[in-house]
Scaffold this active site. Sequence first.
Site, PDB file in Angstrom:
ATOM      1  N   ASP A 215      -6.149   0.962   0.703  1.00 54.71           N
ATOM      2  CA  ASP A 215      -6.314   0.746   1.969  1.00 54.71           C
ATOM      3  C   ASP A 215      -7.803   0.272   2.530  1.00 54.71           C
ATOM      4  O   ASP A 215      -8.503  -0.013   1.688  1.00 54.71           O
ATOM      5  CB  ASP A 215      -5.785   2.435   2.693  1.00 54.71           C
ATOM      6  CG  ASP A 215      -7.267   3.349   2.360  1.00 54.71           C
ATOM      7  OD1 ASP A 215      -8.121   2.858   1.504  1.00 54.71           O
ATOM      8  OD2 ASP A 215      -7.106   4.347   2.872  1.00 54.71           O
TER       9      ASP A 215
ATOM     10  N   LYS B 235       0.819  -1.228  -0.046  1.00 48.15           N
ATOM     11  CA  LYS B 235       0.027   0.029  -0.145  1.00 48.15           C
ATOM     12  C   LYS B 235       0.904   1.334   0.076  1.00 48.15           C
ATOM     13  O   LYS B 235       0.622   2.279  -0.591  1.00 48.15           O
ATOM     14  CB  LYS B 235      -1.119   0.127   1.258  1.00 48.15           C
ATOM     15  CG  LYS B 235      -1.980   1.127   1.437  1.00 48.15           C
ATOM     16  CD  LYS B 235      -2.514   1.543   2.763  1.00 48.15           C
ATOM     17  CE  LYS B 235      -1.560   2.207   3.396  1.00 48.15           C
ATOM     18  NZ  LYS B 235      -1.959   2.741   4.705  1.00 48.15           N
TER      19      LYS B 235
END
Length: 211
Positions: free
Chosen positions: A137, A119
């Site tokens: 996320d 991420k």
Amino acid sequence: MKTKANRILDELENMFPEAKCELDHRNVFELLCAVILSAQTTDVSVNKVTPALFDMYPDARTMKDADLKDLENCIRSIGLYRNKALNLKKTAKDLDERFDGQVPESFDDLTSLPGVGRKTANVIQAEGFKIPALAVDTHVERVSKRLGLVDPDESTEGTESTLKRKIPKYRWIRAHHLFIFFGRYRCKAQRPLCGGCPFESFCVYLKGKTK
Ligand code: SF4
């Protein structure tokens, strides 16, 4: 004919034209530090500690030599500050020793840094270097499942590849910001604000099939 993903993104653009990265930063090094600090805490609380942090440690060289206790004190008000201080110091050391003090652009180099996962690497590529990337996320994952773009049982990595398949590459960076704004301010994890939502007719959450 427009795809479902493009229709959703067009609607989200109307709802959140101001959607953007909410972590304050002036360069890619600061962005990387801010993203590392943002794990399991809000961008607002990260923004409260970073001005003093970056005044004291403006680059990888100064941060790698930081006294760990001083570094911890700088970020003490955010969650997991001990781990995060250690990660910042280790990351700064790697940047200094392996990348001449610069944040690398490549995904593999980024994920080789301590505390940098998929991420974070995607955020740095997209926000720091404007390289098309789509960071998933908690908001992006929840919203894309509620909107039926991704199967409710899909993993985080599977969510990323499904979204990348369904969303045209030129929209990846915007899609990330738009899903985050929608998830943060409207389609919240607890008690989403569903009244008048333009996606009610096909919302998977309202049908009780996803969280
Ligand atoms: S109807 Fe509610 S849960 Fe469904 S997408 Fe809209 S805000 Fe989210």
